[in-house]
Write a protein that holds these residues in place. Structure first.
Motif, mmCIF file in Angstrom:
data_model
loop_
_atom_site.group_PDB
_atom_site.id
_atom_site.type_symbol
_atom_site.label_atom_id
_atom_site.label_comp_id
_atom_site.label_asym_id
_atom_site.label_seq_id
_atom_site.Cartn_x
_atom_site.Cartn_y
_atom_site.Cartn_z
ATOM 1 N N PRO A 1 0.838 -1.197 0.000
ATOM 2 C CA PRO A 1 0.000 0.000 0.000
ATOM 3 C C PRO A 1 0.876 1.252 0.000
ATOM 4 O O PRO A 1 1.957 1.241 0.588
ATOM 5 N N ALA A 2 0.421 2.280 -0.688
ATOM 6 C CA ALA A 2 1.201 3.512 -0.764
ATOM 7 C C ALA A 2 1.512 4.028 0.645
ATOM 8 O O ALA A 2 0.659 3.972 1.524
ATOM 9 N N PRO A 3 2.736 4.499 0.868
ATOM 10 C CA PRO A 3 3.098 5.026 2.192
ATOM 11 C C PRO A 3 2.226 6.225 2.587
ATOM 12 O O PRO A 3 1.522 6.801 1.761
ATOM 13 N N LYS A 4 2.352 6.568 3.835
ATOM 14 C CA LYS A 4 1.547 7.641 4.424
ATOM 15 C C LYS A 4 1.731 8.951 3.653
ATOM 16 O O LYS A 4 2.809 9.284 3.216
ATOM 17 N N LEU A 5 0.625 9.649 3.513
ATOM 18 C CA LEU A 5 0.671 10.938 2.822
ATOM 19 C C LEU A 5 -0.102 11.955 3.658
ATOM 20 O O LEU A 5 -1.287 11.784 3.937
ATOM 21 N N ASP A 6 0.585 12.987 4.084
ATOM 22 C CA ASP A 6 -0.061 14.024 4.880
ATOM 23 C C ASP A 6 0.739 15.306 4.684
ATOM 24 O O ASP A 6 1.656 15.595 5.438
ATOM 25 N N PRO B 1 -5.327 19.876 1.707
ATOM 26 C CA PRO B 1 -4.049 19.168 1.861
ATOM 27 C C PRO B 1 -4.082 17.784 1.225
ATOM 28 O O PRO B 1 -5.148 17.258 0.936
ATOM 29 N N LEU B 2 -2.897 17.207 1.005
ATOM 30 C CA LEU B 2 -2.786 15.847 0.476
ATOM 31 C C LEU B 2 -2.890 14.856 1.626
ATOM 32 O O LEU B 2 -2.172 14.984 2.611
ATOM 33 N N THR B 3 -3.782 13.891 1.493
ATOM 34 C CA THR B 3 -3.895 12.852 2.515
ATOM 35 C C THR B 3 -3.932 11.489 1.837
ATOM 36 O O THR B 3 -3.927 11.405 0.608
ATOM 37 N N ASP B 4 -3.979 10.438 2.650
ATOM 38 C CA ASP B 4 -4.055 9.080 2.093
ATOM 39 C C ASP B 4 -5.273 8.929 1.185
ATOM 40 O O ASP B 4 -5.244 8.198 0.204
ATOM 41 N N GLU B 5 -6.345 9.663 1.524
ATOM 42 C CA GLU B 5 -7.575 9.559 0.729
ATOM 43 C C GLU B 5 -7.355 10.052 -0.702
ATOM 44 O O GLU B 5 -8.035 9.598 -1.626
ATOM 45 N N SER B 6 -6.385 10.957 -0.876
ATOM 46 C CA SER B 6 -6.131 11.484 -2.218
ATOM 47 C C SER B 6 -5.696 10.382 -3.165
ATOM 48 O O SER B 6 -5.800 10.509 -4.379
ATOM 49 N N LEU B 7 -5.158 9.276 -2.604
ATOM 50 C CA LEU B 7 -4.631 8.187 -3.437
ATOM 51 C C LEU B 7 -5.604 7.022 -3.560
ATOM 52 O O LEU B 7 -5.398 6.131 -4.364
ATOM 53 N N ARG B 8 -6.629 7.009 -2.711
ATOM 54 C CA ARG B 8 -7.552 5.861 -2.748
ATOM 55 C C ARG B 8 -8.869 6.279 -3.370
ATOM 56 O O ARG B 8 -9.888 6.405 -2.719
ATOM 57 N N THR B 9 -8.775 6.498 -4.674
ATOM 58 C CA THR B 9 -9.938 7.026 -5.373
ATOM 59 C C THR B 9 -10.630 5.933 -6.179
ATOM 60 O O THR B 9 -11.649 6.184 -6.799
ATOM 61 N N VAL C 1 15.056 13.474 -6.684
ATOM 62 C CA VAL C 1 14.013 13.806 -7.647
ATOM 63 C C VAL C 1 14.622 13.782 -9.042
ATOM 64 O O VAL C 1 15.811 14.049 -9.193
ATOM 65 N N PRO C 2 13.843 13.480 -10.084
ATOM 66 C CA PRO C 2 12.435 13.086 -9.998
ATOM 67 C C PRO C 2 12.284 11.586 -9.726
ATOM 68 O O PRO C 2 13.117 10.799 -10.139
ATOM 69 N N GLU C 3 11.205 11.242 -9.020
ATOM 70 C CA GLU C 3 10.809 9.848 -8.905
ATOM 71 C C GLU C 3 9.295 9.778 -9.061
ATOM 72 O O GLU C 3 8.585 10.711 -8.685
ATOM 73 N N THR C 4 8.839 8.686 -9.650
ATOM 74 C CA THR C 4 7.424 8.566 -9.991
ATOM 75 C C THR C 4 6.878 7.216 -9.543
ATOM 76 O O THR C 4 7.556 6.203 -9.691
ATOM 77 N N TYR C 5 5.698 7.228 -8.964
ATOM 78 C CA TYR C 5 5.053 6.005 -8.487
ATOM 79 C C TYR C 5 3.737 5.815 -9.219
ATOM 80 O O TYR C 5 2.989 6.781 -9.401
ATOM 81 N N LEU C 6 3.458 4.578 -9.646
ATOM 82 C CA LEU C 6 2.148 4.252 -10.202
ATOM 83 C C LEU C 6 1.363 3.525 -9.118
ATOM 84 O O LEU C 6 1.820 2.498 -8.604
ATOM 85 N N ILE C 7 0.210 4.073 -8.768
ATOM 86 C CA ILE C 7 -0.596 3.486 -7.695
ATOM 87 C C ILE C 7 -1.953 3.073 -8.258
ATOM 88 O O ILE C 7 -2.623 3.873 -8.925
ATOM 89 N N ASP C 8 -2.333 1.829 -8.000
ATOM 90 C CA ASP C 8 -3.588 1.354 -8.592
ATOM 91 C C ASP C 8 -4.801 1.809 -7.768
ATOM 92 O O ASP C 8 -4.652 2.465 -6.731
ATOM 93 N N GLY C 9 -5.983 1.443 -8.242
ATOM 94 C CA GLY C 9 -7.212 1.919 -7.621
ATOM 95 C C GLY C 9 -7.361 1.503 -6.170
ATOM 96 O O GLY C 9 -8.041 2.166 -5.384
ATOM 97 N N ALA C 10 -6.697 0.396 -5.785
ATOM 98 C CA ALA C 10 -6.795 -0.077 -4.407
ATOM 99 C C ALA C 10 -5.742 0.574 -3.509
ATOM 100 O O ALA C 10 -5.657 0.258 -2.324
ATOM 101 N N GLY C 11 -4.940 1.466 -4.086
ATOM 102 C CA GLY C 11 -3.932 2.150 -3.285
ATOM 103 C C GLY C 11 -2.630 1.393 -3.155
ATOM 104 O O GLY C 11 -1.810 1.691 -2.293
ATOM 105 N N ILE C 12 -2.421 0.381 -4.035
ATOM 106 C CA ILE C 12 -1.178 -0.392 -3.992
ATOM 107 C C ILE C 12 -0.183 0.184 -5.003
ATOM 108 O O ILE C 12 -0.554 0.455 -6.143
#
Lengths: 151, 179
Positions: B41-46, B56-64, B141-152
């Motif tokens: 799961p994507a690491p903590k985002l706050d 602000p950016l939170t974990d919810e921003s990634l679990r769409t 930087v730069p680094e890029t992450y691809l996160i799927d719909g489940a937040g992985i």
């Protein structure tokens, strides 16, 4: 005199560390632990430098994180676990002993063992073969030898 | 037995040649430090928003429920400049959801950089002290992450993304074809 001074300076020179004065913890015991840990953590952008040796941005962040964890009461093991959770075993300058690193840890001793055993076996076999005295020359051979020596 | 010993050097040579050939052709990168976040799961985002007046950016921003691309960048980073048009294209042509995080960057510098080059980010955060970067296993930087719909996290690119990454992985990923 100047030579002696140079020698003294060389002897007592401290290794150049990237740790900046502003990062150092007020508690010397905690700072000593942080240094100990920092020496065994690998900087993730400079291949083979510890985070204490590296002046990379990320190395500085890592040094700061180590000090934050220690101040929060973490054990040394906790701090290593914290870093491994983020960067994997790569951050450890001393790789852990586990299935994936077996060949790394045991490869060299294994080669030594196999080579040693082979040498021992060869030595033993050589000792086992008896030294036979040469056969005496027969008539024909003796005549040829005489002719050669005379000639 | 003795004859076998004579074959040994040849055998060693063959083994080494095989390893070198594999190293050259398999695309193995000895300098790669790998990533442990992939498959987790994507690491903590706050983080505070980069652009004023935004949430602000939170974990919810990634679990769409939809794939999200997270890009760490900085205005002082030259490779970021190189990959920037690709993100613009992803946003405009593919409608990708891209979250930008300015890493160790002054807010004004980062916003001015985006104003000048175009802003492909649906959401943007500011990681001024690099703490979030550390949680994400960032090395720079730069680094890029691809996160799927489940937040992985499915992919982690260290360094700028390329046209090839875009065609071979990122576009199929957005369509749900990459696991």
């Amino acid at each position: 005199m100047r030579g002696l001074l140079c020698l003294l300076a060389l002897l007592f020179a401290l290794p150049a560390l990237a740790v900046e004065p502003s990062e150092i913890l007020p508690d010397p015991a905690l700072e000593a632990r942080a240094r100990e840990i920092g020496r065994s953590l690998r900087c993730v952008v400079c291949q083979n430098q510890s985070i204490d040796d590296s002046s990379a941005e990320v190395a500085r962040d890592m040094r700061r994180a180590v000090r934050e964890r220690l101040t929060a009461g973490d054990s040394d093991g906790d701090v290593f676990a914290y870093m491994v959770a983020r960067y994997g075993d790569y951050v450890l300058l001393k790789p852990p002993f586990k299935a994936g690193t077996l060949i790394l840890w045991l490869g060299a001793p294994l080669v030594l063992l196999v080579a040693g055993a082979a040498l021992l076996l060869a030595a033993r076999r050589r000792r086992a073969t008896p030294i036979v005295a040469p056969k005496p020359l027969d008539e024909e051979e003796r005549r040829r030898l005489d002719a050669l020596l005379k000639g | 037995m003795r004859r076998l010993l004579f074959i040994l050097p040849l055998l060693t040579l063959a083994l080494m040649a095989g390893f070198f050939a594999w190293s050259l052709t398999s695309g193995r990168d000895p300098a790669s430090i790998g990533s442990v976040v992939v498959g987790r799961p994507a690491p903590k985002l706050d983080l505070p928003a980069l652009r004023p007046g935004e949430p602000p950016l939170t974990d919810e921003s990634l679990r769409t429920g939809k794939p999200v691309i997270v890009n760490f960048f900085a205005s002082w980073c030259t490779p970021c400049l190189a990959e920037h048009p690709l993100f613009t294209r992803l946003r405009e042509r593919e409608g990708a959801t891209i979250v930008g995080i300015a890493w160790k960057n002054k807010r004004d510098d980062a916003t001015a950089w985006l104003k000048k080059l175009g802003d492909p980010f649906k959401l943007a955060g500011l990681d001024l002290d690099g703490k979030t970067g550390l949680d994400w296993g960032l090395s720079g930087v730069p680094e890029t992450y691809l996160i799927d719909g489940a937040g992985i996290v499915r992919r982690h690119y260290r360094g700028p993304i390329t046209e090839r990454d875009l065609n071979e992985t990122i576009l199929p990923f957005l369509k749900g074809a990459v696991k």
